[in-house]
Design a protein around this motif. Structure first.
Motif, PDB file in Angstrom:
ATOM      1  N   CYS A  37       0.952  -1.390   0.146  1.00  0.00           N
ATOM      2  CA  CYS A  37      -0.142  -0.043  -0.087  1.00  0.00           C
ATOM      3  C   CYS A  37       0.865   1.164   0.238  1.00  0.00           C
ATOM      4  O   CYS A  37       1.843   1.493   0.781  1.00  0.00           O
ATOM      5  CB  CYS A  37      -0.890  -0.059   1.135  1.00  0.00           C
ATOM      6  SG  CYS A  37      -1.729   1.506   1.470  1.00  0.00           S
ATOM      7  N   CYS A  40       0.335   3.191   3.542  1.00  0.00           N
ATOM      8  CA  CYS A  40       0.631   2.651   4.864  1.00  0.00           C
ATOM      9  C   CYS A  40       1.742   1.627   5.100  1.00  0.00           C
ATOM     10  O   CYS A  40       2.185   1.140   6.005  1.00  0.00           O
ATOM     11  CB  CYS A  40      -0.423   2.273   5.674  1.00  0.00           C
ATOM     12  SG  CYS A  40      -1.057   0.570   5.072  1.00  0.00           S
ATOM     13  N   CYS A  51      -4.479   0.133   0.232  1.00  0.00           N
ATOM     14  CA  CYS A  51      -5.061  -1.042   0.874  1.00  0.00           C
ATOM     15  C   CYS A  51      -6.528  -0.560   1.512  1.00  0.00           C
ATOM     16  O   CYS A  51      -6.617   0.760   1.460  1.00  0.00           O
ATOM     17  CB  CYS A  51      -4.389  -1.512   2.138  1.00  0.00           C
ATOM     18  SG  CYS A  51      -4.291  -0.361   3.561  1.00  0.00           S
ATOM     19  N   CYS A  54      -6.590   2.079   4.367  1.00  0.00           N
ATOM     20  CA  CYS A  54      -6.324   3.314   4.035  1.00  0.00           C
ATOM     21  C   CYS A  54      -7.565   3.977   3.107  1.00  0.00           C
ATOM     22  O   CYS A  54      -7.473   5.265   3.314  1.00  0.00           O
ATOM     23  CB  CYS A  54      -5.067   3.379   3.214  1.00  0.00           C
ATOM     24  SG  CYS A  54      -3.719   3.247   4.261  1.00  0.00           S
TER      25      CYS A  54
HETATM   26 ZN   LIG Z   1      -2.688   1.088   3.594  1.00  0.00          ZN
END
Ligand SMILES: [Zn+2]
Ligand SMILES: [Zn+2]
Length: 231
Positions: A37, A40, A51, A54
């Motif tokens: 991701c 993050c 993801c 997020c």
């Molecule tokens: Zn993420």
């Protein structure tokens, strides 16, 4: 700064003789580049940029670059680097993070700052491992780095067994942009460096403090990212 050449010594992983603290074949073997991701740094199964977590609730940092997963042999090397005074591991650890930031190809920040240690922790250890990484990565990118632009005046509570919400609650107000600092971060792009990111509470709070102080973009650069708790 490339991997610093040193007199021939043993690779910290495979013990073969090499001029680098971790030999190239170990770096390649143990640090595969995996889809993550962008926000993050958690592993994503496919090449989706973000993801689900997020998408639903983005963290206060804009992007995350990850050296590699927190797994063998890096977990052991980071522990040696951090707790056993093996400062010579800073160079190979930083090199991998530098490569990740370059590979991700985002805009470069005006300042690279380490996540600060609480004063007591810093006194015990004698050095901030995040700063040792941050200044090397910044040098490799031609960015400025500073260890005093963000302060952590409060002692760290023991966080290991707590969930993210409780960790964030404990960290509230833990970071303050250093008031008498010579430069303002208002309107600037900053990257925060840490050695390991687990749930990300520390980086979230530090990034939020920089944002409150006017930084317009905050990136997280972490040497090793633990998997999601469910992995
Ligand atoms: Zn993420
Ligand atoms: Zn090796």
């Amino acid at each position: 700064m490339g991997p610093r050449l040193r007199p021939l010594g043993q690779c910290a992983v495979c013990r073969s003789w090499d001029t680098q603290a971790v030999c190239n074949s170990c770096v390649t073997r143990f640090a595969p580049v995996l889809p993550r991701c962008r926000r993050c740094g958690l592993r994503t199964g496919t090449t989706v940029p973000l993801c689900g977590a997020c998408l639903a609730d983005p963290p206060p940092f804009d992007a995350c670059s990850v050296g590699c997963g927190y797994a063998f042999p890096w977990d052991r090397l980071i522990a040696d680097f951090k707790f056993n005074g093996r400062v010579e591991l800073a160079a190979p650890l930083a090199q991998r993070l530098l490569e990740a930031v370059r590979r991700d190809g985002g805009p470069l920040p005006q300042w690279v700052l380490p996540v600060p240690l609480a004063p007591r922790r810093l006194a015990e250890r004698g050095y901030n491992q995040a700063w040792k990484l941050a200044r090397r990565v910044a040098h490799g990118l031609g960015c400025r780095a500073d260890a005093r632009l963000l302060d952590r005046p409060l002692a760290a509570a023991h966080q290991a067994e707590l969930g993210l919400a409780q960790r964030l609650k404990n960290l509230r107000g833990a970071f303050v942009p250093n008031p008498p600092r010579p430069v303002s971060l208002r309107g600037l792009h900053v990257a925060l460096v840490d050695d390991v990111m687990t749930r990300g509470a520390t980086l979230r709070e530090a990034a939020a403090a920089l944002r409150r102080d006017g930084a317009t973009r905050v990136d997280a650069w972490v040497r090793a990212r633990t998997p999601a708790p469910a992995d």
